[in-house]
Write an enzyme that holds these catalytic residues in place. Structure first.
Site, PDB file in Angstrom:
ATOM      1  N   ASP A   1       2.614   6.710  -3.541  1.00  0.00           N
ATOM      2  CA  ASP A   1       3.878   6.405  -2.870  1.00  0.00           C
ATOM      3  C   ASP A   1       3.928   7.203  -1.565  1.00  0.00           C
ATOM      4  O   ASP A   1       3.066   8.048  -1.300  1.00  0.00           O
ATOM      5  CB  ASP A   1       5.035   6.803  -3.794  1.00  0.00           C
ATOM      6  CG  ASP A   1       6.350   6.144  -3.425  1.00  0.00           C
ATOM      7  OD1 ASP A   1       6.414   5.450  -2.392  1.00  0.00           O
ATOM      8  OD2 ASP A   1       7.325   6.335  -4.176  1.00  0.00           O
TER       9      ASP A   1
ATOM     10  N   GLU B   1       3.171   6.033   4.067  1.00  0.00           N
ATOM     11  CA  GLU B   1       3.274   5.370   5.383  1.00  0.00           C
ATOM     12  C   GLU B   1       2.695   6.204   6.540  1.00  0.00           C
ATOM     13  O   GLU B   1       2.169   5.565   7.471  1.00  0.00           O
ATOM     14  CB  GLU B   1       4.742   5.031   5.675  1.00  0.00           C
ATOM     15  CG  GLU B   1       5.317   3.958   4.794  1.00  0.00           C
ATOM     16  CD  GLU B   1       5.631   4.442   3.379  1.00  0.00           C
ATOM     17  OE1 GLU B   1       5.659   3.633   2.450  1.00  0.00           O
ATOM     18  OE2 GLU B   1       5.824   5.662   3.211  1.00  0.00           O
TER      19      GLU B   1
ATOM     20  N   ASP C   1      11.951   0.005  -2.032  1.00  0.00           N
ATOM     21  CA  ASP C   1      13.248   0.432  -2.573  1.00  0.00           C
ATOM     22  C   ASP C   1      14.327  -0.629  -2.378  1.00  0.00           C
ATOM     23  O   ASP C   1      15.192  -0.514  -1.498  1.00  0.00           O
ATOM     24  CB  ASP C   1      13.662   1.754  -1.915  1.00  0.00           C
ATOM     25  CG  ASP C   1      12.674   2.870  -2.218  1.00  0.00           C
ATOM     26  OD1 ASP C   1      11.880   2.716  -3.161  1.00  0.00           O
ATOM     27  OD2 ASP C   1      12.702   3.891  -1.516  1.00  0.00           O
TER      28      ASP C   1
END
Length: 948
Positions: A525, A528, A602
């Site tokens: 996770d 980015e 999300d």
């Protein structure tokens, strides 16, 4: 909701604003000549590759910038166009003032994205009818493709069968911001006025060339302006798709004002955008710069290989094919404008002509999706967070108590000791071995989260090693970059560095990360990367990576590099125990599909987020990353019981199927809502498990051909122009299964669109729907609208189990769905679901064909043998076909009670055995159907059932 002030608009990104303003200026000119011209004397062609030099004329003084051009014609029929900037030499006055800045454009994206398909065409040749002012090259299958390269101004038309399908620089928006020296203007002496700017000095907006600020952060730009932009037109194409990830419709919308149009370009800049808004071109977590244009009879595409922040405008214009012909239907051209902050121009042109050709040729370049372990395509149970190992084991027991199947339970960051990855909290997870052992009894797995930020703290060997080995991302001064994320002060591993990847693999070994086992898998996770105190919640663009490249050059690839490092680590966990890795990623780029699965981030527990998940997942599939899904139930908020139930029914048709929730939400495991919701959710989960053979076969097709796992209408019916914009229903692989999940509160029915004249049958009761157009299907809360298209054979396993691993030796059922000619066919792919032995032939791949002329169903081998074929066939010898169901059975079978069955490799005395057939006549709008029980044939052998 999303905090818009944290993220840039085009006008707040200097390079986007400049290029968009340039496009507006050009549009207002009655005549415009692009300053980019191909020098005819520089053009050469050899061995399938054209080379030349584009000359850019700059300013009133007429300075010339030289841009090397290469057009490579590939054996696949794809063309690759690259435009770079001529390398500077020492002493050149245009070199950057900052000695730390690289002196060339970033051109290494292909090292991460491209893995094949680059064989140069041996048949490509200069056209004999090349005209003055242009160069023509014939290439592709049988020379059906042609590239017409115009010299002045530079542009390229790509043709197939004599018709132009893609045009480069048609509107003259090609723009490469060339290297230039920063001219330091002397400050005026005290009391003096600054000298007036000349017209030439005023000709360009330099305000964001060398420095740019946003949200309290200042981005230094030692290389100055270096954007690259190009307009790409698709004449005659109204629909364009792709360029994920956006919470938007499948068919991309226009981005230049007006009703139903976005006011911003689509943005590709991987970012942590929680509670993202819908129907928006705003950037999300991943970026795949692949766009395909589709119309009846043709699909084409472009792959913009650039890892920097990118913006894409989409415009559409209508006109008639022949203005002199009365009654001629108007056609729509789609014009796009691609703008990247840095790097070279590197574009692949794919001329189709079908959607399958686009996904296959793109897959040849960037790799097909990884063939997962079978557990990975079953159901996953997750939340942030299961708080103790006892909590995990209690959830596991309750799934069994309520007879609900699942395969994987997940752990978010709270399992760690103080947010230090590769550790366990000694108070809440004191016995990870016991936890893993309990899961293993039902062949279940555990997934633990590992993020790229490493906590900066004392007495933590991981951060100490990373610092000492120099493996962290650097700031602009060349020191280890420190930012803020879940652990607080953190450093980021630089997975562009081969040494960092090698080190990362050591951390996952069982003797390094104690408390992990063969049934532990990984979730990446925040890659980015997400940086809580960084600009746009990510890393500063002037940070430095391995090779001294700026982060601005590589931002969109960053998540892939971390995903890749973890994939490699999972392969290296323990020698002699090589299993296919499972690693979920949030951030992705072209090529990430080779490494695992993704999810849409999300989302919210709202009906609108349920609805948008379908086009988002479909878009991932046609863009080469089909192993995708959305958080079932919504990550933020508490869904109503109806919404939760409908979301599970929808999630049944995500390739990646995971329930997930925020730490502040109420518990919502499938057994929590109670009657009747728990039973309805359980039915949806059992449907997923029943159809796992069909899903696994679809995954194999994706892994070998690049085809999407779930498919939109235009992909399955490319000539049905009425269905090109439909994105709320989907087909599962090549099975003929058509689902339209309910995504509206209180709905009791849905309207399913059928694109052909084949009969479609309700999966559950065989109600028949025939005729192109919309059909209303009843859908009370306990019903999933799921149809079977005539002409298919659907494999499934009907015995309910607690996990997919426990189904390994179960028999199969074949559902034969006859088309309007009485024929059907389908495939089944089976392997061990764990290892790489299938690469050596350890698999079963059968084609089932029902032939009306002979009234028989046959099993045919379509798999190429390998070193382990025979051994695997012996292992699977006892796995049999348990039942054959024929939907749409002819009335002539009414009195048929026995069918003949023959099987290869059996004694002659048993070759003509007879088994029972039961016929059920049509009634109440339902189809006739028949069932053959226990035909006593092995799934891996050739056999024939004769119904005559």
């Amino acid at each position: 909701m999303v905090k818009h002030e944290n993220f840039k608009t085009c006008t707040q990104a200097g390079f986007c604003k400049r290029n968009r303003a340039f496009a507006d200026d050009v549009a207002q000119l009655s005549s415009w000549a692009s300053p980019y011209n191909l020098d005819p004397s520089s053009v050469s062609f050899k061995d399938g590759q054209l080379s030349g030099t584009i000359l850019k004329t700059v300013g009133k003084a007429g300075e010339t910038v030289r841009l090397p051009l290469t057009v490579t014609f590939l054996e696949s029929g794809t063309a690759r166009v690259t435009v770079d900037e001529e390398k500077r030499q020492k002493g050149d006055i245009t070199l950057r003032h900052d000695s730390k800045a690289r002196k060339e454009r970033y051109n290494e994206a292909s090292k991460w994205a491209i893995v094949g398909g680059l064989e140069i065409s041996t048949g490509a040749a200069l056209s004999r009818d090349t005209e003055a002012g242009s160069t023509r090259v014939n290439y592709g299958p049988a020379g059906q493709h042609e590239a017409v390269i115009t010299h002045s101004p530079f542009g390229i038309d790509f043709k197939r069968d004599g018709e132009t399908h893609i045009k480069f620089n048609e509107r003259g928006l090609l723009n490469m911001e060339h290297w230039r020296a920063k001219i330091e203007k002397p400050a005026p002496k005290e009391g003096e006025e600054p000298p007036p700017e000349t017209a030439e000095e005023n000709s360009e907006d330099e305000s964001t060339w060398w420095e740019e600020s946003f949200g309290g952060n200042t981005d230094s730009k030692p290389k100055g302006p270096e954007a690259v932009a190009l307009d790409i037109s698709f004449p005659g194409y109204e629909h364009v798709y792709g360029i994920p990830e956006h919470a938007s419709s499948l068919s991309l919308k226009e981005t230049r004002g007006g009703d139903g149009k976005y006011s911003e370009p689509y943005r590709l800049y991987n970012a942590d955008v929680f509670e993202y808004e819908l129907d928006s071109p705003m950037t999300l977590y991943g970026a795949i710069p692949l766009m395909q244009a589709h119309r009846k009879g043709s699909t084409v595409g472009v792959f913009w290989l650039n890892a920097a922040e990118t913006w894409i405008d989409v415009l559409k214009s209508k006109g008639s094919k022949n203005p002199l012909s009365l009654g001629t239907k108007s056609v729509t051209d789609t014009q796009t404008h691609w703008i990247s902050e840095s790097g070279i121009l590197d574009v692949f042109v794919l001329l189709g002509p079908t959607p399958k050709d686009i996904t296959h040729k793109y897959g040849e370049l960037t790799g097909f999706t990884a063939m997962p372990q079978q557990f990975a395509i079953a159901y996953h149970q997750c939340r942030w967070n299961y708080v103790t190992d006892e909590d995990v084991m209690d959830v596991d027991r309750k799934f069994d108590k309520f007879k609900i199947p699942y395969d994987v339970i997940w752990l978010d960051i709270e399992y760690t000791d103080g947010k230090k990855y590769f550790t366990w909290d000694p108070l809440t997870f004191p016995n990870p071995k016991k936890m893993h052992n309990q899961l293993d009894k039902r062949d279940r797995k555990l997934v633990a989260i590992i993020d790229p930020h490493i906590k900066n703290t004392d007495k933590y060997p991981v951060i100490d090693e990373m610092k000492s080995k120099g493996l962290a991302v650097k700031n602009k001064e060349g020191n280890d970059y420190e930012g803020w994320c879940w652990p607080g002060s953190s450093y980021w591993v630089d997975c562009f560095n081969p040494a960092a990847i090698k080190w990362w693999t050591t951390l996952f070994k069982y003797d390094s990360w104690k408390g992990t086992f063969a049934n532990t898998f990984i979730w990446n996770d925040m890659n980015e990367p997400s940086v809580f105190n960084g600009p746009e919640t990510t890393m500063p663009k002037d940070n430095l990576h391995y090779g001294n490249w700026e982060h601005r050059d590589v931002h969109n690839i960053n998540g892939l590099t971390f995903h890749n490092a973890t994939f490699e680590a999972m392969l290296e966990r323990k020698k002699g125990e090589v299993r296919r890795p499972f690693v979920l990623t949030r951030s992705f780029y072209a090529g990430s599909q080779r490494l695992g699965a993704m999810w849409t981030g999300d989302n919210l527990a709202e009906w609108s987020h349920l609805a948008i998940s379908i086009p988002m997942v479909l878009n991932q599939g046609i863009s080469g990353f089909p192993f995708s899904g959305a958080d079932v139930g919504g990550f933020f908020g508490n869904p109503s019981k109806e919404l939760l139930t409908r979301w599970y029914q929808t999630g049944t048709f995500y390739p990646f199927f995971r329930g997930h929730a925020h730490i502040d939400t109420r518990r919502r495991e499938p057994y929590v809502p109670g009657a009747p919701y728990t039973e309805i959710i359980s039915q949806a989960l059992r449907l997923r498990y029943q159809l796992l053979p069909a899903w696994y076969t679809a995954f194999h097709e994706a892994a070998t051909t690049g085809a999407p796992i779930v498919r939109p209408n235009f992909y399955v019916h490319p000539d049905d122009d009425k269905g090109f914009a439909i994105d709320d229903q989907l087909y599962v692989g090549s099975t003929g299964l058509l689902a339209k999940p309910v995504v509206t509160e209180g709905a009791e029915s849905v309207d399913i669109y059928l694109a052909d004249a084949q009969p479609y049958y309700d999966y559950f009761d065989y109600t028949t729907y025939v005729g192109a157009g919309y059909h209303t299907v009843k859908a009370p809360l306990d019903k999933i609208p799921l149809l079977m298209q005539g002409g298919h054979v659907i494999p499934r396993r009907d015995r309910p189990r607690r996990s997919s691993g426990l189904m390994k030796w179960d028999p199969f059922t074949l559902v034969v769905v006859l088309d309007n000619t009485g024929n059907a066919e389908g495939t089944l792919y089976v392997d061990d679901g764990e290892t790489f032995d299938h690469e050596q032939g350890a698999f079963i791949h059968r084609k089932f064909v029902f032939d009306w002329a002979t009234s028989s169903l046959s099993s045919i081998n379509i798999g190429a043998p390998g070193a382990k074929t025979a051994a695997y066939a012996k292992t699977m010898a006892k796995v049999r076909i348990e039942k054959v169901i024929i939907v749409g059975a002819p009335a002539s079978w009414k009195d048929l009670s026995k069918v003949g069955v023959s099987e290869e490799g059996v004694k002659e005395s048993k070759a003509g055995k007879k088994v029972e057939l039961k016929y059920y006549p049509a009634q109440g709008g339902k189809a006739s159907w028949a069932v053959v029980r226990d035909p006593k044939v092995a799934v891996g052998k050739g056999w024939k059932i004769e119904f005559a």
